[in-house]
Design a protein around this motif. Structure first.
Motif, PDB file in Angstrom:
ATOM      1  N   VAL A  52       0.890  -1.258   0.030  1.00 41.51           N
ATOM      2  CA  VAL A  52       0.017   0.090  -0.045  1.00 41.51           C
ATOM      3  C   VAL A  52       0.871   1.353  -0.029  1.00 41.51           C
ATOM      4  O   VAL A  52       2.149   1.461   0.168  1.00 41.51           O
ATOM      5  CB  VAL A  52      -0.796   0.067   1.387  1.00 41.51           C
ATOM      6  CG1 VAL A  52      -1.666  -1.310   1.060  1.00 41.51           C
ATOM      7  CG2 VAL A  52      -0.046   0.087   2.442  1.00 41.51           C
ATOM      8  N   ASP A  53       0.172   2.367  -0.074  1.00 42.88           N
ATOM      9  CA  ASP A  53       1.075   3.525  -0.260  1.00 42.88           C
ATOM     10  C   ASP A  53       1.723   3.876   1.254  1.00 42.88           C
ATOM     11  O   ASP A  53       1.068   3.344   2.353  1.00 42.88           O
ATOM     12  CB  ASP A  53       0.165   4.742  -0.278  1.00 42.88           C
ATOM     13  CG  ASP A  53      -0.546   4.881  -1.672  1.00 42.88           C
ATOM     14  OD1 ASP A  53       0.049   4.484  -2.688  1.00 42.88           O
ATOM     15  OD2 ASP A  53      -1.659   5.329  -1.877  1.00 42.88           O
ATOM     16  N   VAL A  54       2.730   4.740   1.222  1.00 40.76           N
ATOM     17  CA  VAL A  54       3.756   4.815   2.138  1.00 40.76           C
ATOM     18  C   VAL A  54       2.878   5.560   3.424  1.00 40.76           C
ATOM     19  O   VAL A  54       2.909   5.265   4.660  1.00 40.76           O
ATOM     20  CB  VAL A  54       4.743   5.681   2.193  1.00 40.76           C
ATOM     21  CG1 VAL A  54       5.793   6.061   3.330  1.00 40.76           C
ATOM     22  CG2 VAL A  54       5.708   4.901   1.243  1.00 40.76           C
ATOM     23  N   GLU A  55       1.707   6.144   3.126  1.00 40.07           N
ATOM     24  CA  GLU A  55       0.924   6.809   4.265  1.00 40.07           C
ATOM     25  C   GLU A  55       0.064   6.166   5.107  1.00 40.07           C
ATOM     26  O   GLU A  55       0.287   6.308   6.302  1.00 40.07           O
ATOM     27  CB  GLU A  55      -0.131   7.901   3.455  1.00 40.07           C
ATOM     28  CG  GLU A  55       0.441   9.089   2.735  1.00 40.07           C
ATOM     29  CD  GLU A  55       1.211   8.703   1.319  1.00 40.07           C
ATOM     30  OE1 GLU A  55       0.761   7.737   0.722  1.00 40.07           O
ATOM     31  OE2 GLU A  55       2.126   9.481   0.932  1.00 40.07           O
ATOM     32  N   ARG A  56      -0.277   4.740   4.260  1.00 36.92           N
ATOM     33  CA  ARG A  56      -0.779   3.824   5.230  1.00 36.92           C
ATOM     34  C   ARG A  56       0.195   3.037   6.029  1.00 36.92           C
ATOM     35  O   ARG A  56      -0.176   2.755   7.235  1.00 36.92           O
ATOM     36  CB  ARG A  56      -1.489   2.741   4.309  1.00 36.92           C
ATOM     37  CG  ARG A  56      -2.623   3.463   3.575  1.00 36.92           C
ATOM     38  CD  ARG A  56      -4.203   2.854   3.768  1.00 36.92           C
ATOM     39  NE  ARG A  56      -4.389   1.707   4.688  1.00 36.92           N
ATOM     40  CZ  ARG A  56      -4.819   0.693   4.034  1.00 36.92           C
ATOM     41  NH1 ARG A  56      -4.855   0.497   2.424  1.00 36.92           N
ATOM     42  NH2 ARG A  56      -5.150  -0.419   4.800  1.00 36.92           N
ATOM     43  N   ILE A  57       1.308   3.004   5.412  1.00 36.04           N
ATOM     44  CA  ILE A  57       2.316   2.043   6.304  1.00 36.04           C
ATOM     45  C   ILE A  57       2.787   3.147   7.634  1.00 36.04           C
ATOM     46  O   ILE A  57       2.941   2.651   8.910  1.00 36.04           O
ATOM     47  CB  ILE A  57       3.693   2.006   5.559  1.00 36.04           C
ATOM     48  CG1 ILE A  57       3.352   1.148   4.262  1.00 36.04           C
ATOM     49  CG2 ILE A  57       4.870   1.481   6.360  1.00 36.04           C
ATOM     50  CD1 ILE A  57       3.114  -0.256   4.696  1.00 36.04           C
ATOM     51  N   ASP A  58       2.934   4.597   7.347  1.00 34.21           N
ATOM     52  CA  ASP A  58       3.165   5.480   8.409  1.00 34.21           C
ATOM     53  C   ASP A  58       2.094   5.475   9.492  1.00 34.21           C
ATOM     54  O   ASP A  58       2.556   5.272  10.906  1.00 34.21           O
ATOM     55  CB  ASP A  58       3.285   7.055   7.994  1.00 34.21           C
ATOM     56  CG  ASP A  58       4.592   7.082   7.162  1.00 34.21           C
ATOM     57  OD1 ASP A  58       5.378   6.124   7.247  1.00 34.21           O
ATOM     58  OD2 ASP A  58       4.474   7.933   6.533  1.00 34.21           O
ATOM     59  N   GLU A  59       0.995   5.031   9.229  1.00 35.19           N
ATOM     60  CA  GLU A  59      -0.132   5.000  10.143  1.00 35.19           C
ATOM     61  C   GLU A  59      -0.008   3.818  11.162  1.00 35.19           C
ATOM     62  O   GLU A  59      -0.556   3.818  12.315  1.00 35.19           O
ATOM     63  CB  GLU A  59      -1.570   4.912   9.474  1.00 35.19           C
ATOM     64  CG  GLU A  59      -2.159   6.247   8.731  1.00 35.19           C
ATOM     65  CD  GLU A  59      -3.024   6.110   8.051  1.00 35.19           C
ATOM     66  OE1 GLU A  59      -3.820   5.135   7.985  1.00 35.19           O
ATOM     67  OE2 GLU A  59      -3.555   7.189   7.000  1.00 35.19           O
ATOM     68  N   ALA A  60       0.319   2.697  10.581  1.00 36.22           N
ATOM     69  CA  ALA A  60       0.423   1.380  11.161  1.00 36.22           C
ATOM     70  C   ALA A  60       1.830   1.121  12.052  1.00 36.22           C
ATOM     71  O   ALA A  60       2.268   0.460  12.598  1.00 36.22           O
ATOM     72  CB  ALA A  60       0.179   0.243  10.232  1.00 36.22           C
ATOM     73  N   MET A  61       2.715   2.098  11.649  1.00 38.32           N
ATOM     74  CA  MET A  61       4.208   2.303  12.231  1.00 38.32           C
ATOM     75  C   MET A  61       4.282   1.937  13.744  1.00 38.32           C
ATOM     76  O   MET A  61       5.006   1.115  14.108  1.00 38.32           O
ATOM     77  CB  MET A  61       5.061   3.382  11.533  1.00 38.32           C
ATOM     78  CG  MET A  61       6.597   3.182  11.756  1.00 38.32           C
ATOM     79  SD  MET A  61       7.206   1.557  10.948  1.00 38.32           S
ATOM     80  CE  MET A  61       7.100   2.141   9.455  1.00 38.32           C
ATOM     81  N   PRO A  62       3.471   2.501  14.372  1.00 37.38           N
ATOM     82  CA  PRO A  62       3.828   2.609  15.855  1.00 37.38           C
ATOM     83  C   PRO A  62       3.404   1.079  16.384  1.00 37.38           C
ATOM     84  O   PRO A  62       4.147   0.402  16.991  1.00 37.38           O
ATOM     85  CB  PRO A  62       2.725   3.765  16.394  1.00 37.38           C
ATOM     86  CG  PRO A  62       2.750   4.625  15.473  1.00 37.38           C
ATOM     87  CD  PRO A  62       2.609   3.947  14.207  1.00 37.38           C
ATOM     88  N   ALA A  63       2.427   0.334  15.835  1.00 41.52           N
ATOM     89  CA  ALA A  63       2.117  -0.875  16.070  1.00 41.52           C
ATOM     90  C   ALA A  63       3.239  -1.904  15.691  1.00 41.52           C
ATOM     91  O   ALA A  63       3.643  -2.874  16.397  1.00 41.52           O
ATOM     92  CB  ALA A  63       0.912  -1.523  15.583  1.00 41.52           C
ATOM     93  N   HIS A  64       3.542  -1.608  14.397  1.00 38.41           N
ATOM     94  CA  HIS A  64       4.745  -2.417  14.002  1.00 38.41           C
ATOM     95  C   HIS A  64       6.058  -2.377  14.625  1.00 38.41           C
ATOM     96  O   HIS A  64       6.516  -3.288  15.083  1.00 38.41           O
ATOM     97  CB  HIS A  64       4.874  -2.048  12.284  1.00 38.41           C
ATOM     98  CG  HIS A  64       6.253  -2.589  11.920  1.00 38.41           C
ATOM     99  ND1 HIS A  64       6.168  -3.982  11.437  1.00 38.41           N
ATOM    100  CD2 HIS A  64       7.564  -2.156  11.511  1.00 38.41           C
ATOM    101  CE1 HIS A  64       7.330  -4.234  10.651  1.00 38.41           C
ATOM    102  NE2 HIS A  64       8.141  -3.002  10.962  1.00 38.41           N
ATOM    103  N   ARG A  65       6.254  -1.112  15.281  1.00 39.11           N
ATOM    104  CA  ARG A  65       7.402  -1.068  16.038  1.00 39.11           C
ATOM    105  C   ARG A  65       7.472  -1.675  17.502  1.00 39.11           C
ATOM    106  O   ARG A  65       8.268  -2.248  17.879  1.00 39.11           O
ATOM    107  CB  ARG A  65       7.695   0.622  16.105  1.00 39.11           C
ATOM    108  CG  ARG A  65       8.326   1.159  14.776  1.00 39.11           C
ATOM    109  CD  ARG A  65       9.292   2.378  15.002  1.00 39.11           C
ATOM    110  NE  ARG A  65       9.736   2.821  13.772  1.00 39.11           N
ATOM    111  CZ  ARG A  65       9.467   4.179  13.469  1.00 39.11           C
ATOM    112  NH1 ARG A  65       8.688   5.157  13.952  1.00 39.11           N
ATOM    113  NH2 ARG A  65      10.034   4.316  12.325  1.00 39.11           N
ATOM    114  N   GLU A  66       6.140  -1.554  17.789  1.00 36.29           N
ATOM    115  CA  GLU A  66       5.902  -2.075  19.244  1.00 36.29           C
ATOM    116  C   GLU A  66       6.235  -3.845  19.104  1.00 36.29           C
ATOM    117  O   GLU A  66       6.807  -4.523  19.796  1.00 36.29           O
ATOM    118  CB  GLU A  66       4.546  -2.150  19.717  1.00 36.29           C
ATOM    119  CG  GLU A  66       4.158  -2.551  20.981  1.00 36.29           C
ATOM    120  CD  GLU A  66       2.779  -2.126  21.345  1.00 36.29           C
ATOM    121  OE1 GLU A  66       2.190  -2.852  21.986  1.00 36.29           O
ATOM    122  OE2 GLU A  66       2.433  -0.968  21.321  1.00 36.29           O
TER     123      GLU A  66
END
Length: 95
Positions: A10-24
């Motif tokens: 998906v677009d990077v904008e959608r990735i950025d939205e999910a990034m906090p959960a991914h980093r956790e």
């Protein structure tokens, strides 16, 4: 040892939205001693993870819990290898 690449679906904008959960989720893998290094690809189209210390089925199970995967934002490719030669100081990586 495993070299894991993930590709954004998906677009990077959608990735950025999910990034906090991914980093956790990443932090948990580091705390368990499974992940050795990780970071974004350049250009930013996905990421790379180095992992070791678990059998492939367990690694697959861990990757399935990544919020990026659960939300269908990224897909993984996994290459398993046996490090036979390493740089000085990295001997612990050898099988």
């Amino acid at each position: 040892m495993f070299v894991i690449t993930l590709s954004y679906l998906v677009d990077v904008e959608r990735i950025d939205e999910a990034m906090p959960a991914h980093r956790e989720w990443l932090e948990t893998q580091y705390a368990d001693g499974v992940f050795l290094a990780s970071g974004a690809q350049v250009p930013r189209k996905g990421g790379v993870i180095l992992a070791a210390g678990v059998p492939r089925p367990e690694l697959d199970a861990r990757l399935s819990l990544d919020p990026f995967v659960q939300q269908h934002l990224a897909a993984y490719e996994i290459v398993e290898f046996v490090p036979r030669v390493v740089a000085p100081g990295l001997e612990a990586l050898q099988a």
